[in-house]
Design a protein around this motif. Structure first.
Motif, mmCIF file in Angstrom:
data_model
loop_
_atom_site.group_PDB
_atom_site.id
_atom_site.type_symbol
_atom_site.label_atom_id
_atom_site.label_comp_id
_atom_site.label_asym_id
_atom_site.label_seq_id
_atom_site.Cartn_x
_atom_site.Cartn_y
_atom_site.Cartn_z
ATOM 1 N N GLU A 57 0.411 -1.322 -0.386
ATOM 2 C CA GLU A 57 0.121 0.395 0.093
ATOM 3 C C GLU A 57 0.816 1.067 0.037
ATOM 4 O OE1 GLU A 57 -3.138 0.038 3.228
ATOM 5 O OE2 GLU A 57 -3.635 -2.051 2.965
ATOM 6 N N LEU A 58 1.883 1.326 1.138
ATOM 7 C CA LEU A 58 2.811 2.129 0.893
ATOM 8 C C LEU A 58 3.365 2.936 -0.299
ATOM 9 C CD1 LEU A 58 3.551 1.695 4.085
ATOM 10 C CD2 LEU A 58 2.030 3.953 4.064
ATOM 11 N N THR A 59 3.533 1.642 -0.860
ATOM 12 C CA THR A 59 4.347 1.653 -2.318
ATOM 13 C C THR A 59 3.808 2.008 -3.368
ATOM 14 O OG1 THR A 59 6.103 -0.712 -1.595
ATOM 15 C CG2 THR A 59 6.078 0.275 -4.294
ATOM 16 N N GLN A 60 2.795 2.246 -3.792
ATOM 17 C CA GLN A 60 1.568 2.394 -4.132
ATOM 18 C C GLN A 60 1.069 3.982 -3.813
ATOM 19 O OE1 GLN A 60 -1.732 0.162 -4.668
ATOM 20 N NE2 GLN A 60 -3.205 1.537 -6.079
ATOM 21 N N ALA A 61 0.868 4.194 -2.975
ATOM 22 C CA ALA A 61 0.415 5.511 -2.153
ATOM 23 C C ALA A 61 2.212 6.546 -2.822
ATOM 24 C CB ALA A 61 0.461 5.563 -0.875
ATOM 25 N N TYR A 62 3.029 6.213 -2.438
ATOM 26 C CA TYR A 62 4.599 6.806 -3.069
ATOM 27 C C TYR A 62 4.580 6.771 -4.597
ATOM 28 C CZ TYR A 62 5.504 7.527 1.901
ATOM 29 O OH TYR A 62 5.301 8.054 3.177
ATOM 30 N N SER A 63 4.188 5.754 -5.022
ATOM 31 C CA SER A 63 4.169 5.910 -6.173
ATOM 32 C C SER A 63 3.097 6.639 -7.646
ATOM 33 C CB SER A 63 4.670 4.908 -7.199
ATOM 34 O OG SER A 63 3.350 4.297 -7.296
ATOM 35 N N ASP A 66 1.962 13.697 -7.853
ATOM 36 C CA ASP A 66 1.520 14.297 -7.024
ATOM 37 C C ASP A 66 -0.102 15.216 -7.022
ATOM 38 O OD1 ASP A 66 4.265 14.662 -6.242
ATOM 39 O OD2 ASP A 66 4.455 15.839 -6.601
ATOM 40 N N TYR A 69 -2.751 13.347 -4.925
ATOM 41 C CA TYR A 69 -2.975 13.475 -3.358
ATOM 42 C C TYR A 69 -3.925 14.643 -3.592
ATOM 43 C CZ TYR A 69 1.220 10.721 -2.666
ATOM 44 O OH TYR A 69 1.939 9.665 -2.791
#
Length: 83
Positions: A57-63, A66, A69
């Protein structure tokens, strides 16, 4: 927390398997040691699966770009996460 005692019923096949892993023939000195090891390994498996899901989930969110967001206030985050 004091240790607790649990009773487990096994069919003949599983009982034979446990017996083969305990005592002089097996890796473990007694059934309790064997069961504790199995439970620890299962606990680690569950914790690892939870960690892996979080990392995905974090990998998907950080990729995400901008533009994906949306700014949120703390109150909005709290309200969004209420059941």
């Amino acid at each position: 927390m004091p240790p607790s005692t649990m009773t487990v019923r096994l069919n003949e096949t599983l009982s034979d398997f446990v017996a083969a892993n305990v005592g002089e023939r097996g890796t473990y000195e007694n059934v309790s040691e064997y069961m504790r090891d199995l439970i620890r390994r299962d606990k680690e498996r569950v914790e690892r699966a939870t960690f892996d899901r979080l990392m995905a989930e974090l990998t998907q969110a950080y990729s995400a770009p901008d533009a994906a967001y949306k700014p949120l206030t703390a109150a909005e985050v709290i309200a969004r996460n209420r059941p």
